[in-house]
Design an enzyme around this catalytic site. Structure first.
Site, mmCIF file in Angstrom:
data_model
loop_
_atom_site.group_PDB
_atom_site.id
_atom_site.type_symbol
_atom_site.label_atom_id
_atom_site.label_comp_id
_atom_site.label_asym_id
_atom_site.label_seq_id
_atom_site.Cartn_x
_atom_site.Cartn_y
_atom_site.Cartn_z
ATOM 1 N N GLY A 1 9.723 36.488 17.981
ATOM 2 C CA GLY A 1 10.598 35.918 17.575
ATOM 3 C C GLY A 1 10.578 34.179 17.682
ATOM 4 O O GLY A 1 9.828 33.744 17.902
ATOM 5 N N SER A 2 11.831 33.682 16.988
ATOM 6 C CA SER A 2 11.707 32.344 16.922
ATOM 7 C C SER A 2 11.832 31.771 18.209
ATOM 8 O O SER A 2 10.869 30.703 18.516
ATOM 9 C CB SER A 2 13.254 31.810 16.364
ATOM 10 O OG SER A 2 13.332 32.415 14.953
ATOM 11 N N ALA B 1 13.223 36.644 26.472
ATOM 12 C CA ALA B 1 13.829 35.989 25.308
ATOM 13 C C ALA B 1 14.056 37.235 24.283
ATOM 14 O O ALA B 1 14.639 36.957 23.168
ATOM 15 C CB ALA B 1 12.945 34.893 24.356
ATOM 16 N N LYS C 1 20.667 39.630 17.956
ATOM 17 C CA LYS C 1 21.531 38.409 17.865
ATOM 18 C C LYS C 1 22.290 38.233 16.767
ATOM 19 O O LYS C 1 23.250 37.423 16.832
ATOM 20 C CB LYS C 1 20.446 36.996 18.006
ATOM 21 C CG LYS C 1 19.697 36.850 16.704
ATOM 22 C CD LYS C 1 18.763 35.658 16.637
ATOM 23 C CE LYS C 1 18.215 35.599 15.253
ATOM 24 N NZ LYS C 1 17.302 34.315 15.289
ATOM 25 N N LYS D 1 27.644 32.126 22.863
ATOM 26 C CA LYS D 1 28.522 33.381 22.418
ATOM 27 C C LYS D 1 29.127 34.302 23.501
ATOM 28 O O LYS D 1 29.858 35.275 23.417
ATOM 29 C CB LYS D 1 27.719 34.214 21.267
ATOM 30 C CG LYS D 1 27.699 33.467 19.984
ATOM 31 C CD LYS D 1 27.036 34.360 19.084
ATOM 32 C CE LYS D 1 26.864 33.296 17.548
ATOM 33 N NZ LYS D 1 25.942 32.147 17.756
ATOM 34 N N ASN E 1 23.123 27.432 18.825
ATOM 35 C CA ASN E 1 22.211 28.093 17.636
ATOM 36 C C ASN E 1 21.034 26.963 17.536
ATOM 37 O O ASN E 1 21.114 25.806 18.018
ATOM 38 C CB ASN E 1 22.838 27.547 16.415
ATOM 39 C CG ASN E 1 23.850 28.639 16.283
ATOM 40 O OD1 ASN E 1 24.271 29.502 17.060
ATOM 41 N ND2 ASN E 1 24.771 28.595 14.837
ATOM 42 N N ARG F 1 33.560 36.648 9.336
ATOM 43 C CA ARG F 1 33.022 38.225 9.499
ATOM 44 C C ARG F 1 33.409 38.676 10.827
ATOM 45 O O ARG F 1 33.747 37.866 11.648
ATOM 46 C CB ARG F 1 31.412 37.800 9.244
ATOM 47 C CG ARG F 1 31.009 37.414 7.789
ATOM 48 C CD ARG F 1 29.600 37.394 7.677
ATOM 49 N NE ARG F 1 29.166 36.401 8.856
ATOM 50 C CZ ARG F 1 27.803 36.129 8.929
ATOM 51 N NH1 ARG F 1 26.893 36.583 8.041
ATOM 52 N NH2 ARG F 1 27.403 35.122 9.740
#
Length: 646
Positions: A324-325, A396, A400, A442, A479, A572
């Site tokens: 992942g990032s 990690a 998400k 979050k 973020n 959303r």
């Protein structure tokens, strides 16, 4: 037609001559210096004799002094490498070196002349022999110094001007360029642009907020205003590209430039950072396009490298979510610290393949293992931990995406909660020294199932730390720029497709941090605390998403609202307007690092927590949203996502 033929013939002759000069360049340069040395001495004699040309000094004093000085000058100038170099690129430093060589030559000539006088005083019989050297006026030697510097400098500058002005080739499209910043970086960039062999830019001016620089000219180009004047300047001069030549400018200054320029179709470029320039890694002229990270990034993070080295070097490190990032960047940041073994744990084979391949190429000295594993598979997790016995675990892996988790309510429970339980339990059971879980803003007063699942995972990590030899900590941040599926790549894709760019709400704000900065601070936080802490990273000031969208459109060379529209689609499920992430307040405790704080919270009863996790794990199998909400509200009473969802 005849003119074009003549021009082509002339260009052909010039190119042939240039090729010959380049081939025999050293010989041409030596010949040019001999000619200039002779000419400068002639000029010195003329100046000494009121510009009167006399046969006497031309046939007696001049030949002797020329031969005498030529030998000395040629040796000295060769020692200073003046018969090398490319005159088309001559600069101030080259002229300084030339002047030094001329001065030293003059000193040697003058001392030689004085030496001859001394010899004559001690040995009168030598006067007739040395008389040709002693007969001329010593003032000519000093005059020759200045004429030599003047003529040689002039010759070099003429060659440079020839290549920059006479031989510059015009590009098919000339771009109107405005340079922001009239300091040293702006001057250097302007000089490089003006000396381009292929003329690509028409520099219409520079702008600078310094009042002392207004209405001055640099290399013939005027300073025509300030940043506040950008809008009018872009309109009046039809600016097509803005080059920001302020390597030390803060991100707020860059954002201001973009915002003032909004409404014009402009390309933006910037010079490298001050760190890259001073280190010699890049030069000012190596500009690049301005990226959104330039507007949102911050100063270089200062790390306690000795503590991180002690934490990682020679250890077996396991990173979950390595494809992942965040996980992949964690691997990149870890490799320079030379771990004994780096375990890349990932369920998606393609990203795992690519990060493993990248690390093997860039860090061949680091031993890596690519491990395909779903963290919800307890048996597979236990097998890997038993086999490799990692010293440090960086967790990690996580789901998400907020809206996706709302429509698949059982998945964040299975992956973010139960997966974390599996990894944490294995770390405890198989003796890992440290465990670092990456969490999210979050999880603060969550309104989504994703955020709540991460909060429950935080709670479990804290409870497990109480009775474990493993050092368990959590690092929470907002973020990250450019992560897979985040807002920046989505906006870029929408812009490439011609729009519109979709924003959920005009007041939506988010915290942003670059992936490398976040990863570095995670490693820093991992070396701190006594275990059980929830570290919170300083994310700076929140950014309005609609402003981000407009700036990205402007950076892409379009006009927001004209070329590409921005439309609002509404919140959303699970989303909230403002994320809560502060490192200040009564519930925050400072650490030794200015960008890391500790969130002070009351730990929940472990038995109640385990019972609650067992219940929601059972409910998650049925994917029933309402039942899951009821279950998680027992564990996380501050969860308010039910009203948002409904």
């Amino acid at each position: 037609m005849i003119r074009k033929k003549r021009a082509r013939k002339r260009d052909k002759i010039l190119k042939t001559f240039e090729a010959m000069v380049i081939k025999y360049r050293t010989l041409f340069i030596i010949a040019a210096h001999i000619f200039v040395f002779a000419a400068s001495l002639v000029l010195a004699f003329l100046l000494k004799n009121d510009m009167r040309f006399q046969l006497y000094w031309m046939t007696t004093d001049f030949p002797v002094l020329l031969a005498f000085s030529l030998v000395i000058k040629m040796i000295v100038f060769a020692a200073f490498k003046q018969f090398q170099g490319w005159w088309r690129y001559v600069g101030i430093l080259d002229l300084q070196t030339l002047s030094t060589a001329a001065f030293i030559s003059t000193v040697i000539i003058y001392l030689s002349w004085m030496g001859c006088n001394t010899l004559v005083s001690y040995f009168p019989g030598m006067e007739s022999t040395l008389n040709p050297i002693l007969s001329f006026d010593q003032g000519i030697i000093i005059l020759d110094l200045f004429t030599t510097i003047m003529l040689l400098s002039g010759l070099r500058l003429v060659v440079r001007l020839y290549y920059e002005e006479m031989r510059s080739e015009k590009a098919i499209k000339i771009t109107n360029l405005l340079i922001v910043g009239a300091g040293d970086a702006g001057e250097t960039l302007l000089r490089e642009v003006l000396r381009m062999r292929v003329q690509k830019y028409n520099v219409i001016g520079l702008i600078d907020d310094d009042p002392a620089k207004r209405k001055v000219s640099i290399h013939g180009i005027p300073v025509i205003g300030t940043i506040d004047d950008l809008d009018l300047i872009c309109e009046e001069y039809d600016v097509e590209e803005i080059a920001v030549a302020m390597p030390s400018a803060p991100q707020t200054q860059l954002r201001r430039i973009i915002q003032v320029s909004e409404g014009h179709k402009i390309k933006f470029s910037t010079v490298p950072s001050l760190t890259d320039i001073t280190s010699g890694k890049l030069s000012v002229s190596q500009t690049r396009e301005v990226d959104i990270a330039d507007l949102l990034g911050r100063e270089e993070v200062q790390l306690e490298l000795d503590k991180i080295e002690e934490f990682l070097t020679g250890k077996t490190i396991l990173v979950t979510g390595a494809g992942g990032s965040i996980g992949s960047e964690m691997c990149r940041q870890i490799c320079p610290f030379k771990p004994k073994l780096l375990l890349l744990l990932e369920q998606a084979e393609n990203p795992l393949f690519f990060i493993d391949r990248e690390l093997k190429h860039k860090h061949p000295h680091v031993q890596t293992r690519a491990l395909i594993c779903n963290i919800t598979d307890r048996e597979r997790v236990s097998y890997l931990f038993a086999n490799y016995r990692p010293d440090v675990v960086i967790h990690a892996a996580a789901h998400k995406h907020v809206p996706l988790m709302e429509t698949n309510p059982g998945e964040p429970i299975k992956n973010n909660v139960l997966g974390t339980v599996n990894i944490a339990n294995a770390s405890d059971e198989y003796g890992a020294k440290s465990f670092v879980m990456i969490s999210t803003d979050k999880a603060v007063n969550p309104t989504s199932l994703m955020g709540t699942s991460k909060r429950i995972a935080e709670m479990y990590i804290q409870s497990l730390n109480k009775n474990s030899k493993t050092h368990f900590v959590t690092v929470r941040f907002g973020n990250v720029l450019g992560s897979n599926g985040s807002v920046i790549p989505i906006f870029k894709k929408q812009i490439e497709e011609g729009g519109p760019v979709t924003v959920t709400h005009p007041d939506m704000r988010r915290y942003f941090m670059t992936i490398p900065e976040a990863s570095k601070l995670v490693l820093q936080a991992a070396t701190m605390g006594n275990g059980g802490e929830i570290f919170v990273l300083d994310m700076g000031e929140p950014v309005k998403i609609v402003d981000l969208a407009r700036e990205l459109i402007t950076l892409s060379g379009y006009r927001p609202g004209e070329d590409i529209d921005v439309i609002f689609t509404g919140l959303r499920p699970g989303e909230k307007l403002f994320e809560e992430l502060s490192i200040e307040g009564e519930d925050m405790k400072a650490t030794r690092h200015p960008k890391i704080s500790i969130w002070q919270n009351k730990a929940v009863d472990r038995e109640v927590l385990l019972e609650g996790i067992e219940k929601i794990a059972d409910i998650a199998k049925r994917q029933n949203h309402d039942e899951i909400v009821k279950g998680i509200k027992i564990l996380v009473p501050e969860y308010i996502g039910e009203t948002v969802y409904n």
